[in-house]
Scaffold this motif. Structure first.
Motif, PDB file in Angstrom:
ATOM      1  N   GLU A  35     -11.669   6.013   8.067  1.00 48.94           N
ATOM      2  CA  GLU A  35     -11.289   4.642   8.021  1.00 48.94           C
ATOM      3  C   GLU A  35     -10.381   4.029   7.130  1.00 48.94           C
ATOM      4  O   GLU A  35     -10.242   2.902   6.927  1.00 48.94           O
ATOM      5  CB  GLU A  35     -12.560   3.744   7.675  1.00 48.94           C
ATOM      6  N   ASP A  53      -8.250   7.751  17.702  1.00 47.43           N
ATOM      7  CA  ASP A  53      -8.139   8.233  16.321  1.00 47.43           C
ATOM      8  C   ASP A  53      -7.029   8.551  15.574  1.00 47.43           C
ATOM      9  O   ASP A  53      -6.708   8.151  14.435  1.00 47.43           O
ATOM     10  CB  ASP A  53      -9.426   9.133  15.982  1.00 47.43           C
ATOM     11  N   ARG A  75      -4.676   5.751  15.146  1.00 47.44           N
ATOM     12  CA  ARG A  75      -4.969   4.745  13.756  1.00 47.44           C
ATOM     13  C   ARG A  75      -4.400   5.534  12.470  1.00 47.44           C
ATOM     14  O   ARG A  75      -3.961   4.681  11.827  1.00 47.44           O
ATOM     15  CB  ARG A  75      -6.401   4.685  13.978  1.00 47.44           C
ATOM     16  N   TYR A  95     -12.562  -0.402  10.819  1.00 47.25           N
ATOM     17  CA  TYR A  95     -11.587  -0.298  11.648  1.00 47.25           C
ATOM     18  C   TYR A  95     -11.070  -1.375  12.150  1.00 47.25           C
ATOM     19  O   TYR A  95      -9.877  -1.526  12.958  1.00 47.25           O
ATOM     20  CB  TYR A  95     -12.451   0.230  12.879  1.00 47.25           C
ATOM     21  N   ASP A  96     -11.540  -2.555  11.676  1.00 43.42           N
ATOM     22  CA  ASP A  96     -10.938  -3.950  11.756  1.00 43.42           C
ATOM     23  C   ASP A  96      -9.685  -4.180  11.088  1.00 43.42           C
ATOM     24  O   ASP A  96      -8.775  -5.149  10.983  1.00 43.42           O
ATOM     25  CB  ASP A  96     -11.981  -5.142  11.569  1.00 43.42           C
ATOM     26  N   TYR A 144      -5.999  -1.832  15.296  1.00 46.48           N
ATOM     27  CA  TYR A 144      -6.729  -0.826  16.049  1.00 46.48           C
ATOM     28  C   TYR A 144      -8.012  -1.105  17.077  1.00 46.48           C
ATOM     29  O   TYR A 144      -8.118  -0.379  18.158  1.00 46.48           O
ATOM     30  CB  TYR A 144      -7.460   0.141  15.034  1.00 46.48           C
ATOM     31  N   THR A 145      -8.410  -2.501  16.593  1.00 48.18           N
ATOM     32  CA  THR A 145      -9.491  -2.953  17.590  1.00 48.18           C
ATOM     33  C   THR A 145      -9.151  -3.962  18.575  1.00 48.18           C
ATOM     34  O   THR A 145      -9.902  -4.411  19.384  1.00 48.18           O
ATOM     35  CB  THR A 145     -10.595  -3.350  16.741  1.00 48.18           C
ATOM     36  N   ASN A 202     -13.048  -0.618  19.435  1.00 44.22           N
ATOM     37  CA  ASN A 202     -12.112   0.459  18.987  1.00 44.22           C
ATOM     38  C   ASN A 202     -11.465   1.210  19.979  1.00 44.22           C
ATOM     39  O   ASN A 202     -11.925   1.499  21.081  1.00 44.22           O
ATOM     40  CB  ASN A 202     -13.321   1.627  18.519  1.00 44.22           C
ATOM     41  N   ASP A 227      -5.833  -0.560  20.669  1.00 45.16           N
ATOM     42  CA  ASP A 227      -4.743  -0.786  19.604  1.00 45.16           C
ATOM     43  C   ASP A 227      -3.806  -1.338  20.176  1.00 45.16           C
ATOM     44  O   ASP A 227      -2.966  -0.933  21.385  1.00 45.16           O
ATOM     45  CB  ASP A 227      -4.671   0.484  18.694  1.00 45.16           C
TER      46      ASP A 227
END
Length: 464
Positions: free
Chosen positions: A256, A300, A303, A384-385, A401-402, A451, A454
């Motif tokens: 994260e 992922d 991210r 993740y925010d 990302y979210t 999630n 993005d």
């Protein structure tokens, strides 16, 4: 056929002190650190955005035809750096049955006279490495070479003197090839066997001053923890992914916050480029060894990529579980629960999507780019925010990302801006609207907040 007869052993000893192996590769521009210390440039001054792939076992697992297939695929997808182990173990043997060393001694490379592929008595382990390096150069690819993987040094199998001699030999053999980058270390603590790592680093730099050098650290650590002030270290590398084994062998999983490592390195003085050289791989379990856990996906990897680059990294290294080990049908079983062969994994979605990032970063002025969280009005967001922002001359990028709303401090711009959405999944750009440079404006990305939804908000200053 493995060459262990007396004649070949003598040839190896004699050739250890021979003149450097002359290059036959295409000339690529040498890479240098940019004037501001944060990025890489080619020798002519053009920006170089590192887009790497972890092909760790390339030299031992693939034959020449397979190696060319892999390199060509990565070239087509926009990669320009391949990270490879020269010695995964001291007993390294390639697919042709050739051993790398005499008696597993790093200071005694097993080199035979001649290099003809048609003559098995001539073509040795190092000739095969030369072939792959030269083939990569033909395709515009740089080879980031790990001289010896960390566990060999950490385990006491490579002494300081052996490391020094081996580093000197490697540097002299490859210093005339323009597409070389050195990755000292290899998934290890710099605080363990520090003298040996410095011996290797200094040997490489003293005998090959024109190629960049870094240190590949243990998971959840960064080279600057130990070597920031060493003269041989040209740029920093972090390994944000997989797991972290603390000194007490406690295992911890994360995913994260790789931007934190880049942020810390970016603010060091004097400035050196930094990069996430090993995030979690696409297609690997989140618990690394625990295949009952969810597997990391393309979203992922994106991210990790956008967070780190927007935080100030000089590029990004992608990885796929099946490719880093080149998992084949002939292997008894895969490591880390790989679920497809390397040839299938070439088409994993995350690999293609990495090229979109490189294209985006080089589409606008690059070398004056800086991270700038002040563009975000209010909180950056937790876990993740988290929103990550960067800006350069006449533009700014903010990554979510979210797909959460992005509040922007418009007073940070000199004029009104044209706002666009960039889709990291497809590389497509959609214009939103023009916005005045006053107050706060909140941008709502397409789709629902979740999630993997993005987006990059692109803000371009308009000429008055």
């Amino acid at each position: 056929m493995i060459r262990f007869n007396l004649l070949m052993l003598l040839a190896g000893v004699l050739c250890f002190s021979c003149a450097p192996h002359k290059k036959t590769s295409e000339e690529l521009p040498l890479l240098k650190v940019s004037e501001n210390g944060h990025y890489m440039v080619k020798s002519g001054g053009d920006p170089f955005f590192w887009l790497g792939d972890t092909g760790w076992l390339l030299f031992t697992k693939l034959n020449r035809e397979e190696a060319e297939k892999y390199l060509e695929d990565r070239r087509e997808k926009g990669f320009n750096v391949i990270q490879v182990m020269v010695l995964h173990s001291l007993g390294a043997v390639n697919v042709y049955g050739d051993s790398a060393l005499i008696n597993d001694d790093a200071s005694r490379p097993l080199v035979t006279e001649g290099s003809s592929f048609s003559d098995p008595e001539q073509y040795d382990y190092w000739d095969n490495i030369d072939y792959v390096i030269d083939k990569a150069a033909e395709k515009g690819l740089y080879m980031a070479l790990v001289p010896v993987w960390g566990g060999n040094v950490r385990g006491g199998y490579v002494s300081r003197e052996q490391g020094k001699l081996y580093g000197e030999w490697l540097a002299k053999r490859y210093r005339d090839r323009s597409n070389i980058i050195w990755l000292n270390g290899g998934d290890t603590f710099g605080s363990d066997s520090t003298a040996t790592w410095n011996a290797i680093g200094n040997a490489l730099k003293n005998n090959d001053p024109n190629h960049l050098i870094t240190f590949h650290p243990r998971g959840r650590m960064q080279s600057s923890d130990w070597f920031e002030n060493e003269s041989w270290l040209d740029f920093n590398m972090v390994q944000s992914g997989h797991r972290r084994y603390d000194q007490d062998d406690t295992e911890r999983n994360y995913g994260e916050d790789n931007w934190r490592y880049i942020q810390a390195d970016f603010n060091l003085k004097p400035a050196k480029p930094t990069i996430d050289g090993e995030p979690s791989y696409e297609g690997i379990p989140q618990g690394l060894h625990d295949t009952t856990q969810p597997y990391w996906k393309a979203e992922d990897v994106r991210r990790y990529a956008y967070w780190s680059v927007f935080a100030g990294a000089c590029g990004f290294t992608y990885g796929h579980s099946a490719i880093m080990q080149f998992y084949k049908p002939s292997d008894e079983e895969p490591a880390y629960g790989a679920r497809e062969y390397w040839t299938q994994a070439l088409e994993a979605p995350g690999a293609k999507q990495m090229g979109y990032l490189k294209d985006l970063m080089l589409s606008r002025p690059y070398l004056d780019r800086v991270p700038d969280q002040s563009l975000i009005a209010g909180e950056n967001g937790e876990k993740y925010d988290h929103l990550q922002a960067t800006r350069g001359t006449g533009y700014a990028y903010i990554y979510t990302y979210t797909g959460r709303n992005i509040p922007v401090n418009m007073t940070k711009f000199k004029s009104g801006v044209k706002a666009l959405w960039f889709d990291p999944k497809s590389g497509e750009i959609t214009e939103i609207r023009k916005v005045e440079n006053s107050g706060t404006h909140e941008f709502d990305p397409p789709g629902e907040k979740e999630n993997g939804n993005d987006w990059v908000l692109v803000l371009e200053e308009m000429k008055e």
